[in-house]
Design a protein around this motif. Structure first.
Motif, PDB file in Angstrom:
ATOM      1  N   LEU B 453       4.451  -4.269   2.272  1.00  0.00           N
ATOM      2  CA  LEU B 453       4.698  -2.697   2.104  1.00  0.00           C
ATOM      3  C   LEU B 453       5.533  -1.608   2.933  1.00  0.00           C
ATOM      4  CD1 LEU B 453       1.312  -1.318   0.647  1.00  0.00           C
ATOM      5  CD2 LEU B 453       3.200  -1.121  -0.770  1.00  0.00           C
ATOM      6  N   GLU B 456       9.158  -3.055   2.573  1.00  0.00           N
ATOM      7  CA  GLU B 456      10.567  -2.030   1.930  1.00  0.00           C
ATOM      8  C   GLU B 456      10.431  -0.679   1.877  1.00  0.00           C
ATOM      9  OE1 GLU B 456      10.402  -1.785  -2.914  1.00  0.00           O
ATOM     10  OE2 GLU B 456       9.152  -3.870  -2.077  1.00  0.00           O
ATOM     11  N   ASN B 460      13.278   1.183   1.675  1.00  0.00           N
ATOM     12  CA  ASN B 460      14.220   2.069   0.579  1.00  0.00           C
ATOM     13  C   ASN B 460      13.662   3.164   1.795  1.00  0.00           C
ATOM     14  OD1 ASN B 460      14.102   1.042  -1.374  1.00  0.00           O
ATOM     15  ND2 ASN B 460      11.612   1.430  -2.253  1.00  0.00           N
ATOM     16  N   GLU B 462      12.189   6.087   2.006  1.00  0.00           N
ATOM     17  CA  GLU B 462      11.885   7.399   1.706  1.00  0.00           C
ATOM     18  C   GLU B 462      10.010   7.011   0.744  1.00  0.00           C
ATOM     19  OE1 GLU B 462      15.406   8.382  -1.673  1.00  0.00           O
ATOM     20  OE2 GLU B 462      15.320   5.943  -0.898  1.00  0.00           O
ATOM     21  N   LEU B 463       9.898   6.265   1.280  1.00  0.00           N
ATOM     22  CA  LEU B 463       8.073   6.012   1.121  1.00  0.00           C
ATOM     23  C   LEU B 463       7.475   6.411   2.197  1.00  0.00           C
ATOM     24  CD1 LEU B 463       6.809   3.805  -1.882  1.00  0.00           C
ATOM     25  CD2 LEU B 463       6.700   5.774  -1.423  1.00  0.00           C
ATOM     26  N   GLY B 467       0.979   6.550   3.653  1.00  0.00           N
ATOM     27  CA  GLY B 467       0.562   7.027   1.916  1.00  0.00           C
ATOM     28  C   GLY B 467      -0.260   6.060   1.086  1.00  0.00           C
ATOM     29  N   SER B 468       0.347   4.476   0.902  1.00  0.00           N
ATOM     30  CA  SER B 468       0.253   3.860   0.407  1.00  0.00           C
ATOM     31  C   SER B 468      -0.131   2.535   1.389  1.00  0.00           C
ATOM     32  CB  SER B 468       1.427   2.979  -0.257  1.00  0.00           C
ATOM     33  OG  SER B 468       2.866   3.135   0.755  1.00  0.00           O
ATOM     34  N   ASP B 469      -0.201   2.654   1.924  1.00  0.00           N
ATOM     35  CA  ASP B 469      -1.243   1.318   3.645  1.00  0.00           C
ATOM     36  C   ASP B 469      -2.627   1.613   2.899  1.00  0.00           C
ATOM     37  OD1 ASP B 469      -1.217  -0.452   4.916  1.00  0.00           O
ATOM     38  OD2 ASP B 469      -1.425   1.186   6.397  1.00  0.00           O
ATOM     39  N   SER B 470      -2.724   3.170   3.413  1.00  0.00           N
ATOM     40  CA  SER B 470      -4.363   3.552   3.407  1.00  0.00           C
ATOM     41  C   SER B 470      -4.395   3.835   2.210  1.00  0.00           C
ATOM     42  CB  SER B 470      -4.485   5.025   3.377  1.00  0.00           C
ATOM     43  OG  SER B 470      -4.749   5.919   2.911  1.00  0.00           O
ATOM     44  N   GLY B 471      -4.371   3.256   0.873  1.00  0.00           N
ATOM     45  CA  GLY B 471      -4.980   3.145  -0.626  1.00  0.00           C
ATOM     46  C   GLY B 471      -5.177   1.907  -0.723  1.00  0.00           C
ATOM     47  N   SER B 472      -4.204   1.013  -0.585  1.00  0.00           N
ATOM     48  CA  SER B 472      -4.349  -0.397  -0.434  1.00  0.00           C
ATOM     49  C   SER B 472      -6.157  -0.867  -0.680  1.00  0.00           C
ATOM     50  CB  SER B 472      -3.172  -1.136   0.315  1.00  0.00           C
ATOM     51  OG  SER B 472      -4.343  -1.804   1.551  1.00  0.00           O
ATOM     52  N   MET B 473      -7.253  -0.487   0.493  1.00  0.00           N
ATOM     53  CA  MET B 473      -8.233  -0.998   0.884  1.00  0.00           C
ATOM     54  C   MET B 473      -8.805  -0.886  -0.417  1.00  0.00           C
ATOM     55  SD  MET B 473      -8.864  -3.015   2.956  1.00  0.00           S
ATOM     56  CE  MET B 473     -10.796  -3.637   3.692  1.00  0.00           C
ATOM     57  N   SER B 474      -9.258   0.699  -0.835  1.00  0.00           N
ATOM     58  CA  SER B 474     -10.076   0.723  -2.152  1.00  0.00           C
ATOM     59  C   SER B 474      -9.469   0.086  -2.879  1.00  0.00           C
ATOM     60  CB  SER B 474      -9.737   1.994  -2.487  1.00  0.00           C
ATOM     61  OG  SER B 474      -8.927   2.575  -2.517  1.00  0.00           O
ATOM     62  N   ASP B 475      -8.472   0.166  -3.440  1.00  0.00           N
ATOM     63  CA  ASP B 475      -7.432  -0.927  -4.460  1.00  0.00           C
ATOM     64  C   ASP B 475      -7.677  -2.267  -5.055  1.00  0.00           C
ATOM     65  OD1 ASP B 475      -5.866   1.456  -5.248  1.00  0.00           O
ATOM     66  OD2 ASP B 475      -4.109   0.467  -4.739  1.00  0.00           O
TER      67      ASP B 475
END
Lengths: 718, 530
Positions: B453, B456, B460, B462-463, B467-475
């Motif tokens: 993650l 990229e 970019n 831009e992201l 944010g996307s890192d912390s979400g990955s675990m629950s995913d």
């Protein structure tokens, strides 16, 4: 005191439902350094909540949201329905064909059909059940919950009797009786105590349904209990000549899944026909096309949000449901956070500029004031060199937005031929900067193209100029036929947009003319050596392609601006990723831990609210325990933990303030009067209860045989 | 024995032919009598449809002459009591059809229960009682049974009463010269399934004991089963039913069976000459063979203009060369997975026509999966295949070289030992693993693969990275559950709170290879080959 002495904890664990999702947190393998291992404190720094602008009218945002969302929702519903209709029609046709086949072989009369013994047929082939496999093409089955209900409704409207079963009906607990019961309830509309196939047979003939096929739809075959499904199929097979049952099985993955579930004899009895639903990517493109581009209804998502959603779609979730949910959340957030969002209503209602002029709200003081603050409007007015006229800015916004979306659609028409998805194009177009675009001409170097292709292969890699560049590159490779088709599509797409439409028409007529010419030439030269003909053909073709490409380029140069340069773009484009992210994904595990540590904020009792951070006996016990755990590392010694818990509980608040820092000596505790009021047993009971609660929330793991006096912390990392 | 048999048989045929005359009216009668409200009579217990004589019966079951004669002999002439029979033999050897056709021939009242349709003891009991009591479940009766019957003891009592009443009425009919006789037969089909209903085998012993419990000589019992009597745990103290064995069909029998009712016998015969012998070596089940043959026959007929013409030698040869590739293909499929006939048609089409081209299309997985789900699937596969002790060496930073060293060590050991180990692991199948191990491997391979993650996001720029890192675990836990529901991973049934749930990847290697290829993930590098 050792946990083995806690008899009440273990039974409570074993009785919990096994369906419960495991909710424990685990270590992240590498990212965190062991330096924080010995002592993990959690610092809570709440994000500053941006309680945003005051509202002009209480109901206005809400009404706007309702209007916007109901519009969008109905559009999405229609799109998905249209996508499925061809498949549904195919299934319907097949159902009737199979029904005719069943009926052609034999139509039993009432008594034979309801008798228990099978009808021996002379054909050596055992009767097979006609089965449609409907591939949903997605591992996640959320998107297709309504699909099967829709299919049922579709078939019902075409004169079939339908029962929708799900995997829940095929559970090992209820056995084959369970699914039969649901089946009968749906067909007979009556509850049956002892479900049996003969009941279905007698109902079928009693109600004189001779000319209607019975359809049984099973949503998700993979999740069914295999032995129950096997039994069910074997049972159906015994009755298939008497009762014309046709199966429709929803398969999420591939045919192999079915083979893994069913035993050979059950497979043998299925006569299979396959149908495919659209892939999630196709559906996504269709939704984006209609909701974000075609309808032009105002609300749209900005580049950050679109990139975030695209990443999330490709990497994590892959369902349309989530995308729709995100759209909804962002619509709501946009409407409620942006005071000028009521303008969106006007855009949706398509009242045009007159409507905008006539509206009172627009001319109200706060609205204008807020509008003036928007940097994009200021820029717009500066360039125009006139005073601020934001009604004209609005119409400009609408015009530019329309131009922008129709050009994206035109490009997508091109990209479609080489399987470029609209999602990718859309995200890239949002990011496109004018200077980037100018550099990206048709004479894109071959090497760049190659790298672009290469990057495309690696999943989820968004390259600057990747997709748009590729689409332009493609224009050079099309044959005349394809070009004609594309131009026809463009002509349709650009209807209503005067600037482009005229030029497309011009190009089209030119195209047909040249084609005629070309054919004429070809006929003339057909007898001459082929090499020359080919060359000529090639050159004329390439000039045509060039013409089309240069047309599209000029259109782009003229009309495509970055979103930021469009006046008032803040109203239309929602681009707050962080807000969307928290709303969409949330972080339940973090929340649980944070709330445990800050329980006083929620309980708001008088005793705890005064002294923050200090443990008081009157606090919630689980909360005390969890705060104490913060002192420990991975493993928590139960004995120590209990003692510190007892210390907190039994000490009066005044003393505890002093004593907590230094570990309280047991003698002093004995002296205090509080200790005597609470017996050891009751404290121990409280302790056990709190431990169990922590275990249920997934923050602790009970002692193992290897280390009976330690519990393990499982949840780290806020 | 043979001497005894022949006069009996002739007697039987004459009676059957006698009986056939009054019954020839039956078809017209019952076409009129489709009215559902008509109450059932004893006539409804007799097999409906035209009666057949013994020769017709024997002719319609090629290769079953001996068994039919044996059965007919056991059932004896009209009104003669019989000992319980146990008809057994492999699947699809014509047991049920033979017994049913025998009753069609004999024209005697019988009660049939298949333990597939009657899937539980109470349903079985009620179904038998309904038939004996001539009760029909219908809407006006709320689709209820004649009698609720849960316990075996109730069943025996009610059955005794009902049977006596039925036999009395049969006897009453006898005086009015009704042709049915006074015997009633109970047929229990798929008896082998009853063994799974309860562990104590009480139902089996009850059914076997029925003869002695009821003490009604007018009741005949016939049990039909796929497995022999030895596999039923025999209780003491009941009359063992007399076994009648249905052997597997021979090649000639099968030829005769498949030749019956063919539109163009010559053509089909030439087709059977080609396919029957190779397939006979694989399976002798009529149903399996017929499912295998029907697409093949279609293929066989493809080059033919009209299906009526009789093919000459030349044509036969041409057809043979046309069919040959398909035969070997479908043979293979029948042999490897027995469930293959399901998709024979499709696979035939696919594999035969795509052979010349590159097998690119087969490389793709044809359903959508998110990237992280793909990585999770790969890590689950690795966790199931690789021994846990090797994880450290495989996923170390020096992974590659260490791996090779390990391999060399293994090859130094004696080959015998290695093979034995290999066999053992093969027998054990994919191993189980705890969630922690899965997550650790997932973390490792995602950091190694291009899928990162952070990378990229740097590109970019831009992201929001955090944010996307912390979400990955629950995913990951969500995705794990969706992989479980897609049947790629199974979950051990222990308590989720304990955290000791063990998972097992049951996905085939082909699928994982395809997934890995779509990610460009070097799966073979991480797979421990023994």
């Amino acid at each position: 005191m050792a946990p083995s002495a806690d008899p009440e904890t273990s039974p409570s664990i074993s009785t919990t439902n096994s369906d419960l999702q495991p909710f424990f947190l685990l270590h992240k393998a590498a990212s965190r350094k062991p330096s924080s291992k010995t002592r993990r404190r959690i610092d809570l720094s709440p994000k500053p909540s941006d309680a945003s602008a005051q509202e002009y009218n209480d109901n206005l945002p809400f009404d706007t949201f309702k209007l916007l969302w109901s519009n969008t929702q109905s559009i999405i519903k229609d799109v998905l329905k249209n996508l499925n209709t061809t498949v549904f029609d195919g299934i319907d046709k097949w159902v009737h064909a199979s029904f005719d086949a069943i009926r052609a072989s034999r139509t039993p009369d009432f008594t034979t059909a309801t008798s228990m013994y099978p009808i021996p047929n002379n054909v050596p082939i055992g009767a097979q059940i006609f089965t449609a496999l409907l591939f949903t093409k997605n591992v996640e089955s959320v998107d297709d919950i309504s699909t099967f209900a829709d299919l049922g409704a579709h078939l019902r409207s075409n004169g079939c009797l339908v029962a929708n079963l799900t995997s829940i009906d095929f559970s090992a607990k209820n056995g084959v009786g369970g699914c039969l019961k649901t089946l009968l309830r749906q067909f007979l509309l009556a509850g049956i105590d002892a479900p049996e196939m003969s009941i279905l047979a007698s109902w079928y003939y009693e109600q004189e349904n001779y000319d209607k096929p019975l359809i049984v739809i099973i949503d998700d075959v993979e999740r069914c209990n295999s032995s129950v499904l096997n039994d069910f199929i074997l049972m159906l097979r015994e009755w298939v000549i008497k009762v014309p049952i046709i199966l429709v099985l929803g398969v999420a993955t591939s045919v192999d899944a079915l083979r893994n579930i069913l035993c050979s004899s059950a497979c043998l009895y299925l006569s299979v026909c396959e149908f495919n639903l659209g892939t999630p990517a196709e559906r996504m493109d269709a939704v984006i096309e209609t909701v974000l581009l075609r309808s032009c209804q105002g609300f749209n998502i900005g580049k950050h949000v679109s990139a975030f959603l695209r990443n999330y779609f490709l990497r994590h979730d892959g369902t349309l449901t989530l995308f729709v949910k995100a759209l909804r959340i962002s619509t709501a957030q946009q409407v409620f956070s942006e005071p000028l969002s009521f303008v969106l209503r006007k855009l949706v209602n398509e009242e045009g500029t007159e409507g905008l002029n006539g509206d009172n709200n627009l001319l109200r003081e706060p609205a204008i004031k807020r509008a003036l603050e928007l940097p994009s409007l200021q820029r717009f007015c500066e360039t125009r060199g006139n005073c601020i006229d934001w009604v004209s800015a609005l119409s400009e916004l609408k015009r530019l937005h329309q131009l922008w979306s129709s050009l994206v659609m035109c490009l997508y028409e091109v990209g479609r031929y080489r399987k470029i998805s609209l999602l990718d194009l859309y995200c890239e177009m949002l990011k496109l900067k004018p200077q980037n675009f100018c550099a990206n001409d048709l004479n894109l170097v071959e090497k760049d193209y190659a790298t672009a292709v290469h990057n495309y292969q690696s999943p989820g890699c968004l390259q600057d100029n990747g997709y748009v560049g590729r689409a332009f590159q493609m224009l050079g490779d099309f044959s005349a036929m394809e070009l004609c088709k594309i131009l026809d599509r463009w002509e349709m797409l650009t209807r209503g947009i005067a600037e482009i439409h005229e030029k497309v028409k011009e190009l089209q007529s030119q195209m047909t003319l040249e084609e005629k010419q070309l054919r004429h030439d070809l006929r003339k030269e057909s007898k001459k050596p082929t090499a020359r003909t080919y060359k000529k053909d090639w050159t004329s073709k390439s000039t045509l392609n060039e013409k089309v490409a240069s047309f599209l380029q000029s259109m782009f140069r003229e009309y495509i601006q970055t979103i930021e340069s469009i006046p008032l773009h803040e109203i239309i484009f929602f681009d707050n990723v962080d807000n969307l992210h928290t709303a969409l994904i949330g972080d339940p595990r973090r929340r649980i831990q944070a709330d445990l540590l800050e329980s006083r904020k929620f309980l708001k009792c008088s005793c705890c609210s005064k002294n923050d951070g200090v443990l008081v006996p009157s606090m919630h016990h689980t909360s005390i325990m969890y705060t104490l755990v913060q002192e420990h590392g991975d493993l928590v010694n139960v004995h120590e933990w209990f003692h510190s818990f007892m210390a907190v509980i039994s000490n009066p608040p005044l003393q505890s303030k002093k004593k907590l820092r230094m570990s309280p000596s047991p003698k002093k505790r004995k002296d205090s009067k509080e200790a005597r009021t609470k017996t050891d047993a009751s404290i121990q009971a409280e302790f056990c209860r709190a431990v169990t609660e922590l275990q249920i929330t997934g923050l602790l793991r009970m002692p193992t045989k290897r280390r009976p006096d330690y519990v393990q912390r499982v949840g780290f990392g806020l | 024995m043979a001497k005894d048999e022949s006069p009996q048989v002739s007697r039987r045929t004459t009676r059957a032919s006698l009986n056939s005359t009054p019954n020839s009216k039956a078809p017209q009668e019952h076409s009129k009598a489709t009215n559902p409200s008509r109450p059932l009579t004893i006539k409804d217990l007799v097999f409906r449809g035209k009666s057949i004589n013994l020769d017709e019966l024997i002719n319609s079951f090629p290769g079953r002459r001996a068994q039919i004669l044996e059965l007919v002999q056991f059932l004896g002439p009209l009104n003669s009591p019989m000992i319980p029979l146990f008809v057994y033999g492999g699947a699809s050897t014509g047991k049920t059809s033979t017994v049913l056709y025998m009753f069609r021939h004999l024209k005697r009242p019988f009660i049939y229960c298949s333990c597939v349709s009657c899937y539980s003891p109470s349903i079985l009991f009620e179904s038998i009682l309904n038939q004996i009591l001539l009760h029909r479940k219908n809407e006006s009766g709320g689709y209820l049974s004649a009698k609720r019957c849960e316990r075996p003891s109730d069943f025996v009592n009610s059955l005794g009463e009902a049977l006596t009443a039925l036999i009395d009425s049969l006897k009453g009919n006898m005086r009015k010269s009704s042709p049915y006789g006074r015997m009633v037969y109970l047929v229990f089909d798929h008896l082998e399934l009853v063994r799974q209903w309860d562990k104590s085998d009480s139902i089996i012993s009850l059914l076997f004991n029925l003869y002695t419990l009821l003490k009604i000589p007018e009741v005949g019992l016939i049990f039909i089963s796929r497995v022999s009597l030895d596999t039923f745990q025999s209780d003491t103290g009941f009359v063992e039913p007399f076994p009648v064995y249905f052997p597997d069909y021979t090649e000639d029998d099968l030829h005769q069976i498949f030749m019956s009712n063919q539109a163009n016998p010559k053509l089909y015969s030439s087709f059977l000459d080609l396919v029957l012998r190779p397939f006979y070596r694989i399976t002798r089940r009529v149903d399996e063979l017929s499912t295998a043959f029907s697409p093949l026959f279609k293929k066989y007929c493809e080059p033919l203009g009209d299906l009526v013409a009789v093919p000459n030698e030349d044509m036969k040869r041409k057809l043979f060369s046309h069919l040959q590739p398909f035969i070997s293909l479908s043979l293979n499929e029948t042999f490897t997975i027995s469930s293959q006939p399901l998709l024979k048609d499709r696979n035939l089409r696919k594999s035969v026509f795509k052979k010349p081209g590159v097998c690119e299309t087969l490389d793709e997985i044809d359903f959508h999966m998110s990237t992280s789900a793909k990585y999770l699937l790969i890590s689950a596969f690795l966790a199931s295949r690789n021994p846990a002790t090797l994880d450290a060496s495989l996923f170390d930073s020096t992974g590659g070289t260490d791996n090779r060293k390990k391999k060399r060590k293994v090859s130094e050991k004696s080959i015998d030992q290695k093979e034995a180990k290999e066999q053992e692991i093969l027998m054990k199948g994919p191993g189980t693993f705890p969630l922690e191990r899965l997550l650790a491997i997932h973390q490792c391979i995602t950091s190694v693969g291009e899928y990162s993650l952070d990378d990229e996001e740097l590109q970019n720029g831009e992201l929001g990275a955090d944010g996307s890192d912390s979400g990955s675990m629950s995913d990951i836990l969500l995705q794990l559950s969706s992989l479980c529901s897609a049947n790629f991973i199974t979950k051990g049934g222990s308590c989720p709170l304990e955290g000791s749930t063990r998972y097992r990847s049951i996905v085939s290697e082909d699928v994982v290879l395809k997934v890995a290829r779509s990610l460009k993930f070097p799966l073979s590098k991480y797979l421990y080959r023994r």
